[in-house]
Design a protein around this motif. Sequence first.
Motif, PDB file in Angstrom:
ATOM      1  N   GLN A 529     -37.680 -17.799  35.680  1.00 19.93           N
ATOM      2  CA  GLN A 529     -38.381 -16.760  34.922  1.00 19.93           C
ATOM      3  C   GLN A 529     -38.166 -15.377  35.538  1.00 19.93           C
ATOM      4  N   ASN A 530     -38.370 -14.342  34.730  1.00 23.42           N
ATOM      5  CA  ASN A 530     -38.378 -12.984  35.274  1.00 23.42           C
ATOM      6  C   ASN A 530     -39.574 -12.814  36.200  1.00 23.42           C
ATOM      7  N   SER A 532     -41.984 -10.014  38.521  1.00 30.06           N
ATOM      8  CA  SER A 532     -42.351  -8.602  38.702  1.00 30.06           C
ATOM      9  C   SER A 532     -43.562  -8.503  39.623  1.00 30.06           C
ATOM     10  N   PRO A 560     -32.151 -11.921  43.034  1.00 30.40           N
ATOM     11  CA  PRO A 560     -31.449 -12.589  41.932  1.00 30.40           C
ATOM     12  C   PRO A 560     -30.242 -13.372  42.447  1.00 30.40           C
ATOM     13  N   PHE A 574     -34.175 -16.495  40.272  1.00 23.10           N
ATOM     14  CA  PHE A 574     -34.750 -15.596  41.273  1.00 23.10           C
ATOM     15  C   PHE A 574     -35.356 -16.383  42.429  1.00 23.10           C
TER      16      PHE A 574
END
Length: 596
Positions: A529-530, A532, A560, A574
């Motif tokens: 998943q992304n 942040s 990454p 990630f």
Amino acid sequence: MSGRTEQELQQYLFQYETELSREAEALSLLDFPALTEELFSMFEETGNRLQYENAYFGRRKYLVAFACNALFAKERDISIDLSSLEWVLEQICEEICWALPAHVNRKKDAKWKITLDLFACETAQSLLEIAFLFRNDLRPELLCRIWKESNRRVLQPFLTQDSGEFWWETSKSNWNAVCCGSVGAAACYASELFSALFPVAESIESINQNCEQILTRVTRDLSCFLASFSEDGACMEGLGYWEYGMSYFSMFAELLKEKTGGKTDLLDGEKQRKIMEFQQKCYFPGGNTLSFSDGDSKSRYRMGLTCHFAMLDPNVKIPPLAQAMHFGEDPCYRWNAAYRDWVWTKQYLNVLKSRSDGSENAAEEQACSGTFTYLPDAEWVIATGKHQTAFAIKGGNNGEPHNHNDVGSFLYFIGEEEIISDLGAGEYTKAYFGPERYSVLCCGSRGHSVPILDGKGQCEGETYRADAVNCSETGEISISFAGAYEKESRKKLIRTAVFCWENGVLQIKDCLKAAPLDKGFTENLVTRQNVSREKDRIRIGDKGTLKIDGVSPEKIQIIPCIHRDHQGKTETVFLIQWEADGKENIWRSQFVLCPE
């Protein structure tokens, strides 16, 4: 089994037949894939397997689609032109080598064209079973050729192996089940087909003796396959390999049971029942699956195999039908499994219809708040909770079949999102199965959610393992796994995990006692998943959050990395890393993962 589920299975069969018939129609308008020397040599020159295999399996796609479509018509007494099927059967008989380039050595083996690998054995089984099913419909000269080619390329080499047994006959892996099961089934069909073609031939007795010799041998060999499972039924190679091996094991077991009048039943036994019940433990709410080893977090199950097991064991549950494999989702287009997705599902429906209340089978999905499964021999814990959360963690060792260096690794799902991922299988290349294996992200411990000690990951080999795994009655899991790392960087490492099914929250605590470490103790989590940073937490995907005790988000690295999946597609994953606090050679880390 509810009436609703029975209806769904009937709908599955209708869709399955429709999909395959449409595929056969579409393929009849396309060019048949060619197997060229250029494609064959690509693996030898570059290590790439996919180019040749795409063409090879593309040809099997035609075989399965045309043969199944003809069976559907045959069942309904509908006349159908078999010339396309006959042409494809001829083309496969013409192939120079039925084995894959990755499994032959042309430089060292002068007889490389006759190599008994997974796919040569599968091809013999496929052709002979199709020939037997259509023994009254196909041209006699084609039936003879199929028998001769299968005998020349697989059955006789198996019987006359110069140097003794093939290595896979004693292998504790899917190779054992697939090769032995295919050879055994091919022998059965070859004997039956020969008798149908030449009912008064003097050599029938010799053919039958060869068949009995092969059946005795592969029946003995298949005990090695059963030994590859832990006593709790877990498949250490991964869920997909459970399906692969069990498809061929069960196919042969059913043929052998029929041939012996029920006297020999390879699927009868307590361990076999546990193996049959393994699959359902690996399917999670939201559509994800357990992906340890060379697995896949989006596995699809074989409806036929699952229905077959549900007929044999009332405790077998059928996962949601949305997760059943469709024809195009098997990249190898295996005839054995595709045919039995049809025939075993039909048999199961007939069993259901014969029951008075239609609800005796345990396959109906039960609504529950959470589940907790501990597999003590595999050292796996698998749990589900509210908000469609799921968690799994493993101990084990770093010398397992299709091994990854992943002792102590875990995964965490919220619905369809892999918040903490186990990447499963990568692209199979020459390097993937060579000395460079653990430099591949998904195989080395850097590609798993385990700590990095003094800048180093875990070591490969069976001796590098969990020291102990304990589960309390309240569901707390403790894994001692310093033994998975090199001696210089560890003394005692304990990971404690608590998964709360009532809210889906996962707490992890790590404690390391070690000699001084120049590069410290680095936590490492992996996600697709992304990621942040937020004020007091890390957001993972749309649904997950990570909170780390004593570590602010700005001190966390988000790295990454490129991962090539099993189909050769690249994706960015990630690594989430941070340094744990260490005092007096004791490092501690604590973090919480939870739904938003």
